[in-house]
Design an enzyme around this catalytic site. Structure first.
Site, PDB file in Angstrom:
ATOM      1  N   LYS A 230       0.839  -1.206   0.000  1.00 43.28           N
ATOM      2  CA  LYS A 230       0.000   0.000   0.000  1.00 43.28           C
ATOM      3  C   LYS A 230       0.875   1.257   0.000  1.00 43.28           C
ATOM      4  O   LYS A 230       0.675   2.186  -0.776  1.00 43.28           O
ATOM      5  CB  LYS A 230      -0.902   0.026   1.229  1.00 43.28           C
ATOM      6  N   ASN A 231       1.881   1.259   0.886  1.00 38.58           N
ATOM      7  CA  ASN A 231       2.686   2.474   1.066  1.00 38.58           C
ATOM      8  C   ASN A 231       3.715   2.694  -0.033  1.00 38.58           C
ATOM      9  O   ASN A 231       4.456   3.668   0.004  1.00 38.58           O
ATOM     10  CB  ASN A 231       3.337   2.452   2.449  1.00 38.58           C
TER      11      ASN A 231
ATOM     12  N   ARG B 288      -4.725  10.491   4.849  1.00 37.27           N
ATOM     13  CA  ARG B 288      -3.742  11.575   4.950  1.00 37.27           C
ATOM     14  C   ARG B 288      -2.612  11.418   3.933  1.00 37.27           C
ATOM     15  O   ARG B 288      -1.952  12.379   3.557  1.00 37.27           O
ATOM     16  CB  ARG B 288      -3.166  11.704   6.342  1.00 37.27           C
TER      17      ARG B 288
ATOM     18  N   CYS C  29      -5.026  12.649  13.561  1.00 35.91           N
ATOM     19  CA  CYS C  29      -5.006  11.208  13.294  1.00 35.91           C
ATOM     20  C   CYS C  29      -4.971  10.478  14.629  1.00 35.91           C
ATOM     21  O   CYS C  29      -4.391  10.981  15.592  1.00 35.91           O
ATOM     22  CB  CYS C  29      -3.767  10.858  12.470  1.00 35.91           C
TER      23      CYS C  29
ATOM     24  N   ARG D 281       0.843  14.193  13.649  1.00 37.85           N
ATOM     25  CA  ARG D 281       1.296  13.985  12.257  1.00 37.85           C
ATOM     26  C   ARG D 281       1.278  15.268  11.426  1.00 37.85           C
ATOM     27  O   ARG D 281       0.599  15.337  10.386  1.00 37.85           O
ATOM     28  CB  ARG D 281       0.495  12.881  11.591  1.00 37.85           C
ATOM     29  N   PRO D 282       2.031  16.289  11.817  1.00 40.35           N
ATOM     30  CA  PRO D 282       2.101  17.518  11.016  1.00 40.35           C
ATOM     31  C   PRO D 282       2.806  17.250   9.689  1.00 40.35           C
ATOM     32  O   PRO D 282       3.424  16.205   9.514  1.00 40.35           O
ATOM     33  CB  PRO D 282       2.951  18.440  11.898  1.00 40.35           C
ATOM     34  N   ILE D 283       2.730  18.186   8.727  1.00 36.24           N
ATOM     35  CA  ILE D 283       3.446  18.051   7.453  1.00 36.24           C
ATOM     36  C   ILE D 283       4.443  19.193   7.266  1.00 36.24           C
ATOM     37  O   ILE D 283       4.793  19.561   6.134  1.00 36.24           O
ATOM     38  CB  ILE D 283       2.466  17.954   6.263  1.00 36.24           C
ATOM     39  N   ASP D 284       4.904  19.767   8.376  1.00 40.11           N
ATOM     40  CA  ASP D 284       5.821  20.922   8.305  1.00 40.11           C
ATOM     41  C   ASP D 284       7.073  20.609   7.490  1.00 40.11           C
ATOM     42  O   ASP D 284       7.565  21.457   6.741  1.00 40.11           O
ATOM     43  CB  ASP D 284       6.202  21.377   9.728  1.00 40.11           C
ATOM     44  N   GLN D 285       7.578  19.387   7.598  1.00 38.45           N
ATOM     45  CA  GLN D 285       8.794  19.042   6.863  1.00 38.45           C
ATOM     46  C   GLN D 285       8.550  18.973   5.352  1.00 38.45           C
ATOM     47  O   GLN D 285       9.411  19.317   4.548  1.00 38.45           O
ATOM     48  CB  GLN D 285       9.347  17.700   7.369  1.00 38.45           C
TER      49      GLN D 285
ATOM     50  N   ASP E 107       4.768   0.239  12.353  1.00 39.78           N
ATOM     51  CA  ASP E 107       3.564  -0.406  11.814  1.00 39.78           C
ATOM     52  C   ASP E 107       3.462  -1.879  12.210  1.00 39.78           C
ATOM     53  O   ASP E 107       2.485  -2.535  11.858  1.00 39.78           O
ATOM     54  CB  ASP E 107       3.538  -0.287  10.287  1.00 39.78           C
TER      55      ASP E 107
ATOM     56  N   VAL F 285       8.122   6.566  17.274  1.00 40.57           N
ATOM     57  CA  VAL F 285       7.799   7.274  16.023  1.00 40.57           C
ATOM     58  C   VAL F 285       6.513   8.099  16.155  1.00 40.57           C
ATOM     59  O   VAL F 285       6.468   9.256  15.757  1.00 40.57           O
ATOM     60  CB  VAL F 285       7.690   6.287  14.847  1.00 40.57           C
TER      61      VAL F 285
ATOM     62  N   ARG G  22      -8.414  -0.748   4.869  1.00 43.97           N
ATOM     63  CA  ARG G  22      -7.575   0.282   4.265  1.00 43.97           C
ATOM     64  C   ARG G  22      -6.205  -0.267   3.908  1.00 43.97           C
ATOM     65  O   ARG G  22      -5.531   0.252   3.024  1.00 43.97           O
ATOM     66  CB  ARG G  22      -7.404   1.453   5.237  1.00 43.97           C
TER      67      ARG G  22
HETATM   68  C1  EPZ Z   1       4.358   6.662   6.635  1.00 42.72           C
HETATM   69  O1  EPZ Z   1       3.559   7.711   7.189  1.00 42.72           O
HETATM   70  C2  EPZ Z   1       3.427   5.466   6.462  1.00 42.72           C
HETATM   71  N1  EPZ Z   1       2.336   5.833   5.588  1.00 42.72           N
HETATM   72  C3  EPZ Z   1       2.881   5.061   7.831  1.00 42.72           C
HETATM   73  O2  EPZ Z   1       2.111   3.878   7.671  1.00 42.72           O
HETATM   74  C4  EPZ Z   1       4.047   4.726   8.758  1.00 42.72           C
HETATM   75  O3  EPZ Z   1       3.554   4.472  10.051  1.00 42.72           O
HETATM   76  C5  EPZ Z   1       5.012   5.921   8.831  1.00 42.72           C
HETATM   77  O4  EPZ Z   1       5.437   6.308   7.518  1.00 42.72           O
HETATM   78  C6  EPZ Z   1       6.259   5.599   9.638  1.00 42.72           C
HETATM   79  O5  EPZ Z   1       6.903   4.487   9.146  1.00 42.72           O
HETATM   80  C7  EPZ Z   1       2.557   5.860   4.239  1.00 42.72           C
HETATM   81  O6  EPZ Z   1       3.638   5.618   3.738  1.00 42.72           O
HETATM   82  C8  EPZ Z   1       1.388   6.213   3.391  1.00 42.72           C
HETATM   83  P1  EPZ Z   1       6.309  10.025   8.814  1.00 42.72           P
HETATM   84  P2  EPZ Z   1       4.099   9.220   7.233  1.00 42.72           P
HETATM   85  O7  EPZ Z   1       6.147  11.320   8.095  1.00 42.72           O
HETATM   86  O8  EPZ Z   1       4.971   9.478   6.074  1.00 42.72           O
HETATM   87  C9  EPZ Z   1       6.613  13.297  12.260  1.00 42.72           C
HETATM   88  C10 EPZ Z   1       0.252   2.456   7.867  1.00 42.72           C
HETATM   89  O9  EPZ Z   1      -0.143   1.856   8.884  1.00 42.72           O
HETATM   90  N2  EPZ Z   1       6.534  14.302  11.165  1.00 42.72           N
HETATM   91  O10 EPZ Z   1       7.482   9.196   8.498  1.00 42.72           O
HETATM   92  O11 EPZ Z   1       2.922  10.083   7.453  1.00 42.72           O
HETATM   93  C11 EPZ Z   1       5.310  12.487  12.395  1.00 42.72           C
HETATM   94  O12 EPZ Z   1       4.368  13.171  13.175  1.00 42.72           O
HETATM   95  C12 EPZ Z   1       0.709   3.915   8.018  1.00 42.72           C
HETATM   96  O13 EPZ Z   1       0.321   1.971   6.747  1.00 42.72           O
HETATM   97  C13 EPZ Z   1       6.679  15.639  11.476  1.00 42.72           C
HETATM   98  O14 EPZ Z   1       6.829  16.015  12.637  1.00 42.72           O
HETATM   99  O15 EPZ Z   1       4.976   9.166   8.566  1.00 42.72           O
HETATM  100  C14 EPZ Z   1       5.805  11.204  13.033  1.00 42.72           C
HETATM  101  O16 EPZ Z   1       5.897  11.358  14.408  1.00 42.72           O
HETATM  102  C15 EPZ Z   1       0.396   4.486   9.355  1.00 42.72           C
HETATM  103  N3  EPZ Z   1       6.621  16.541  10.462  1.00 42.72           N
HETATM  104  C16 EPZ Z   1       7.186  11.029  12.409  1.00 42.72           C
HETATM  105  O17 EPZ Z   1       7.584  12.306  11.913  1.00 42.72           O
HETATM  106  C17 EPZ Z   1       6.442  16.163   9.148  1.00 42.72           C
HETATM  107  O18 EPZ Z   1       6.380  17.018   8.256  1.00 42.72           O
HETATM  108  C18 EPZ Z   1       7.246  10.014  11.259  1.00 42.72           C
HETATM  109  O19 EPZ Z   1       6.194  10.301  10.380  1.00 42.72           O
HETATM  110  C19 EPZ Z   1       6.306  14.807   8.864  1.00 42.72           C
HETATM  111  C20 EPZ Z   1       6.361  13.875   9.888  1.00 42.72           C
END
Ligand code: EPZ
Length: 421
Positions: A22-23, A94, A118, A123-127, A308, A330, A400
């Site tokens: 999926k991812n 998301r 969530c 889960r912000p997207i600031d980065q 996960d 995480v 999902r």
């Molecule tokens: C991906 O989510 C996966 N989803 C998630 O899988 C998985 O849990 C996660 O990576 C970690 O491995 C997809 O690939 C679609 P992150 P993502 O950005 O990219 C923080 C599942 O069950 N962060 O790596 O959204 C965030 O809050 C799902 O299939 C910021 O602070 O995760 C978290 O604490 C659930 N700012 C950490 O980083 C940002 O801009 C890692 O999140 C982005 C993230």
């Protein structure tokens, strides 16, 4: 609404094949926005989230079609698109945010709803936004939307370091950099296999990307990309979930179609818990111990222990002959499954980021409620191990990310069914 009903206590035996990831499928489908024309994404799992991504691209004016077997996605991207991802779709998934980079890079503008809260964390997207701004995008947040444009018309290569590793953040900025002018160096990147697979997909479109899967990714921007034809990697989290099922007491399961090196951190913990795990042609075979041994687990970005898999691993440790500590590093709120496991007779206390799991001889079936995708998979595994009947409610979470899980577990001997709730 459906529920999953499990009659537990039956040792699983046999072989199960994993679907595409999926991812990996979601960003690969979004990558189609980087080039006009007919794109093909293969080995796509038949999941609710993949359908949502299809609806999102259709909303932008793309023609989206699935093959009869539902595992090949065809996307026709027209010469102009409506560069918008509406709240109605983004709120359901998301991961929709990964359209932002491709839209900005290819069309120079994007209006993408902010994903919102969530169950597992803020889960912000600031980065994502910082990385795209570093490439020259002008970004403002308004009325719950990211409003972004590229004043110069084309993004410009740069050097950017992520404050923290982010999977979709790395994917978004890497896709944008593929069409930027000049060279981009990204540091502190996520190293997940799905990031590496996306880079492979982009290279098939003509992108020049090196280093995916490592801390530093280097991208030489190109003028244009050609349509994609790519088969996504197998789903290591689905594979891990079936390995956990096979590690339950008395079970013997072979998981085929997976990539063993991607599962090393999990296999190491399964062995520490007393399971026998070995490579077999086309996959991994796991045999569960009579009683698991306690072991401590700490989640981390890849190649660390995947967050996960945390909930599913907790189920095994609920049955261990002793105490284990599971530390979630995480996401800040990923222990929602604990309360439901307590309903099945588990003995767990949560102290901040750590859950202390005191093993019990057996779990007993009960109705339980899924809160998120991986928590729901853990509750199905717990139901398989528990005595009596377990009903898992809100299985839309499960659908999902798992393709008809009950149809994959039944041939292993599981007494499992999906019924209307
Ligand atoms: C991906 O989510 C996966 N989803 C998630 O899988 C998985 O849990 C996660 O990576 C970690 O491995 C997809 O690939 C679609 P992150 P993502 O950005 O990219 C923080 C599942 O069950 N962060 O790596 O959204 C965030 O809050 C799902 O299939 C910021 O602070 O995760 C978290 O604490 C659930 N700012 C950490 O980083 C940002 O801009 C890692 O999140 C982005 C993230």
């Amino acid at each position: 609404m459906d529920k999953i009903v499990v009659e537990g206590g039956v040792p699983l035996r046999g072989s199960v094949r994993v679907s595409g990831a999926k991812n990996a499928a979601l960003p690969a489908i979004a990558a189609a926005l980087l080039a006009e024309g007919d794109h093909v994404v293969r080995n796509v799992p038949d999941l609710a989230d993949v359908r949502t991504m299809g609806r999102l691209l259709a909303h932008m004016g793309c023609a989206v079609e699935r093959s009869a077997d539902r595992h090949t996605q065809h996307v026709r991207v027209p010469s102009t698109v409506k560069a918008e991802a509406p709240y109605e779709l983004v709120k359901t998934m998301r991961a929709s945010v990964v359209v932002l980079g491709p839209l900005l890079a290819r069309w120079g503008r994007a209006r993408v709803s902010l994903p919102g809260g969530c169950a597992i964390g803020a889960r912000p997207i600031d980065q994502h936004l910082k990385g795209l701004a570093a490439l020259g995008a002008e970004i403002r947040l308004e009325h719950g939307y990211v409003e972004a444009q590229v004043p110069r018309g084309r993004l410009r290569g740069t050097t950017f370091t992520f404050d923290g590793q982010t999977v979709t953040g790395t994917e978004n900025v890497m896709m944008a950099a593929a069409l930027a002018e000049g060279r981009t160096i990204l540091r502190n990147c996520a190293r997940e296999p799905e990031v590496t697979d996306l880079a492979a997909a982009l290279r098939r479109m003509g992108a020049r990307i090196e280093g995916a899967g490592q801390d530093e990714i280097r991208v030489e921007g190109v003028e244009r990309l050609r349509p994609l034809d790519h088969a996504v990697i197998p789903d290591r989290i689905e594979a891990g979930t079936f390995l956990l099922a096979g590690a339950l007491p008395g079970c013997d399961v072979t998981v085929t179609g997976c990539t063993p090196p991607e599962l090393e951190a999990l296999v190491e913990k399964l062995r520490a818990a007393g399971a026998e795990v070995g490579e077999v042609p086309g996959g991994l075979r796991v045999r569960g111990p009579a009683r698991p041994r306690p072991t401590d687990v700490r989640t981390a970005p890849h190649p660390g222990f995947p967050t996960d898999m945390q909930a599913q691993m907790m189920v095994l440790l609920c049955l261990a002959d002793g105490s284990s500590r599971i530390t979630e590093t995480v996401f800040e709120n990923r222990f929602m499954h604990v309360q439901e496991l307590l309903r099945l007779g588990a003995d767990i206390t949560v102290e901040g980021k750590t859950a202390v799991v005191r093993g019990v001889p057996a779990l007993s079936g009960a109705p339980v409620m899924a809160s998120d995708l991986r928590a729901s998979a853990a509750l199905v595994l717990a139901g398989l191990a528990a005595r009596g009947t377990t009903e898992v409610l809100r299985v839309y979470h499960l659908d999902r990310g798992y393709e008809r899980i009950e149809e994959k577990l039944e041939p292993l001997g599981a007494r499992i069914s999906r019924v209307r709730a």
